[in-house]
Design a protein around this motif. Structure first.
Motif, PDB file in Angstrom:
ATOM      1  N   TYR A 278       1.033  -1.267   0.104  1.00 35.54           N
ATOM      2  CA  TYR A 278      -0.460   0.033   0.128  1.00 35.54           C
ATOM      3  C   TYR A 278       0.805   1.362  -0.632  1.00 35.54           C
ATOM      4  CZ  TYR A 278      -3.222  -3.672   1.627  1.00 35.54           C
ATOM      5  OH  TYR A 278      -4.396  -4.802   1.310  1.00 35.54           O
TER       6      TYR A 278
ATOM      7  N   ALA B 200      -0.655   5.053  -0.159  1.00 33.31           N
ATOM      8  CA  ALA B 200      -1.323   4.637   0.631  1.00 33.31           C
ATOM      9  C   ALA B 200      -1.063   5.853   1.856  1.00 33.31           C
ATOM     10  CB  ALA B 200      -2.330   3.184   1.162  1.00 33.31           C
TER      11      ALA B 200
ATOM     12  N   ASP C  76     -11.329  -2.502   4.909  1.00 29.95           N
ATOM     13  CA  ASP C  76     -10.753  -1.837   3.244  1.00 29.95           C
ATOM     14  C   ASP C  76     -10.299  -1.711   3.575  1.00 29.95           C
ATOM     15  OD1 ASP C  76     -12.507  -0.465   2.726  1.00 29.95           O
ATOM     16  OD2 ASP C  76     -14.172  -1.694   2.125  1.00 29.95           O
ATOM     17  N   GLN C  77      -9.839  -0.816   2.506  1.00 30.61           N
ATOM     18  CA  GLN C  77      -8.701  -0.187   3.067  1.00 30.61           C
ATOM     19  C   GLN C  77      -9.187   1.698   2.760  1.00 30.61           C
ATOM     20  OE1 GLN C  77      -6.025   0.313  -0.800  1.00 30.61           O
ATOM     21  NE2 GLN C  77      -4.575   2.046  -0.325  1.00 30.61           N
TER      22      GLN C  77
ATOM     23  N   GLY D 201      -4.227  -1.822   5.019  1.00 25.55           N
ATOM     24  CA  GLY D 201      -3.624  -0.252   4.457  1.00 25.55           C
ATOM     25  C   GLY D 201      -5.136   0.321   4.195  1.00 25.55           C
TER      26      GLY D 201
END
Length: 473
Positions: free
Chosen positions: A8, A11, A168-169, A195
């Motif tokens: 990731y 991010a 989730d991200q 992430g």
């Protein structure tokens, strides 16, 4: 390696209320820098705050195979000295404002208002190759007894939590719990696995700045202990307009059925999730959860075992209970069951002593649908505002401090009663316990009684003390 920071890379991993952001790539770079400075696998004490520097150091140590012991930055100096003497850490990771408290130690690294100090430890204890993390069994009292968590424990529990919470991200959890507390760590572990972005603040829910940050940073979730939800109820949380908010989790003790139902109904009506969970530090963090779609129907329940785990109940004869609504000791099996305890430096080399099975010490029942309900405790500890406090340890500390006075502690979750036989001790004992535990004074009541009830062998009869507090609570 626990987390794949490179996956990731672009991010944002960490963001605080002051506008500071750290990407997953920067986490990887910092971890590499710290590893280069230390150069070997060793024990590090982390004095924790909910700040980016504290998070960054911890994540770097774990991912680079160093072993951190997580402690509050506010831990009493004497207790910290005791732990340092027992475990001889090679390094300390401390807030920069506390650097001057550690004279004679060499600063070897600095980042985000935290410094890495090299100690003058006289020896380094051997570390079991799978040992990944150390947490205190009762951090508020500074017990030298530690829980030994393996890398597999951390990974497996994080995966299970991410699965049942459907993380989730896009998730943006905001900190409401100390990172040296197993529940707080579980939120960090599971979200970084997917992430997500951790929103970090030292502000509490009682401060306006917390809610400003929550709204402006588009927080999607937070976790809380029963006391958290009592505060939220008084603050009329259910009347707030929080369009980005998705999920509330609760653990750290049993929520009253009334509050459970109230928040569950609100979440259901608002299209959000309210998820009650069950866990212990000895199981890394989580063992059970109540699916959001059962939150209203099964109020008071802590739910079912997490993915990959299994519950069973054992009777007093050691036989498995197979009939619903029958009380027995709750036993958990799973890969997140920790290695065992450490009480001295030489224990850090110990391998797995539990082999995936944990006798929880909690008494429970299950219903016809297989949902579990905690009905009591076998062991002598309470959860005070989410902090597990060992009652025997409290008694010991009081006796050591006040010349072995006759005392006994008991109570219910979120309220401890300490019994003494001399009224002159009421105020000093309460002040001492509040100072030692660093918990709100409202959680403690000192009661003067004529004698502490004991049996013929001199053991305290704690059940005799219940008449002083059961009606009140």
């Amino acid at each position: 390696m626990i987390w794949d920071f490179e996956r990731y890379e672009q991010a944002i991993a960490l963001a605080d209320e002051y506008g500071t952001e750290v990407s997953y790539r920067q986490l990887k770079e910092s971890a590499d820098e710290i590893a280069a400075v230390i150069g070997r696998r060793c024990l590090v004490f982390c004095l924790c705050k909910n700040t980016i520097g504290s998070f960054l150091g911890y994540l770097s140590f774990v991912n680079q195979k160093m072993v951190p012991l997580m402690l509050s930055s506010q831990l009493e100096e004497g207790l910290l000295d005791q732990l340092m003497e027992i475990y001889q850490p090679a390094y300390l990771w401390v807030p920069i404002e506390q650097e001057e408290c550690f004279e004679g130690m060499k600063k070897v690294y600095e980042a985000y208002s935290y410094v890495l100090l090299k100690t003058s430890a006289q020896r380094e204890f051997a570390l079991y190759e799978e040992l990944g993390l150390l947490l205190t069994t009762s951090g508020s009292t500074g017990s030298p007894k530690l829980v030994r968590q393996s890398y597999e424990n951390i990974i497996e529990n994080a995966k299970a939590i991410a699965t049942y919470l459907e993380l989730d991200q896009t998730e943006r959890p905001i900190t409401t719990l100390p990172m040296n507390y197993t529940y707080g760590l579980s939120i960090i572990h599971s979200h970084l696995l997917v992430g997500a972005t951790l929103l970090i603040t030292e502000k509490t829910m009682m401060q306006r700045e917390f809610w400003t940050f929550l709204k402006e940073a588009h927080a999607t979730s937070f976790g809380g202990v029963p006391y958290t939800y009592e505060i939220l109820d008084k603050m009329r949380f259910t009347r707030m307009n929080l369009p980005d908010f998705r999920t509330m989790t609760q653990a750290g003790g049993k929520l009253t059925p009334m509050l459970h139902e109230k928040f569950a109904k609100w979440a259901s009506e608002q299209g959000k999730k309210f998820i009650v969970m069950y866990g212990q530090c000895e199981a890394t963090a989580r063992m059970g959860y109540l699916p959001a779609d059962l939150a209203v129907k099964k109020k008071g329940s802590m739910g079912i075992a997490i993915p990959g785990g299994r519950f069973r109940l054992m009777d007093a004869m050691g036989q498995e209970i197979t009939t619903p609504y029958t009380t027995g000791e709750l036993v958990y099996e799973g890969k997140n069951v920790t290695l065992g305890y450490a009480e001295c430096g030489t224990d850090l080399i110990k391998a797995d002593e539990r082999h995936g099975v944990l006798m929880t010490g909690d008494m429970a029942q299950y219903d016809e649908d297989g949902c579990y309900y905690i009905v009591g405790r076998k062991k002598r500890f309470l959860k005070i505002y989410g902090n597990r406090v060992n009652l025997d340890e409290i008694d010991r500390m009081i006796k050591e401090r006040f010349g072995n006075i006759d005392c006994a502690s008991a109570g219910v979750d979120d309220h401890m009663y300490i019994f003494v036989t001399d009224s002159s001790w009421e105020v000093p004992v309460k002040e001492f316990v509040v100072e030692k535990t660093k918990l709100n004074h409202a959680a403690f009541t000192v009661v003067c009684i004529e004698t502490i009830p004991k049996n013929d062998s001199g053991k305290t009869q704690y059940h005799e003390l219940e008449k002083y507090y059961k009606k009140k609570d």
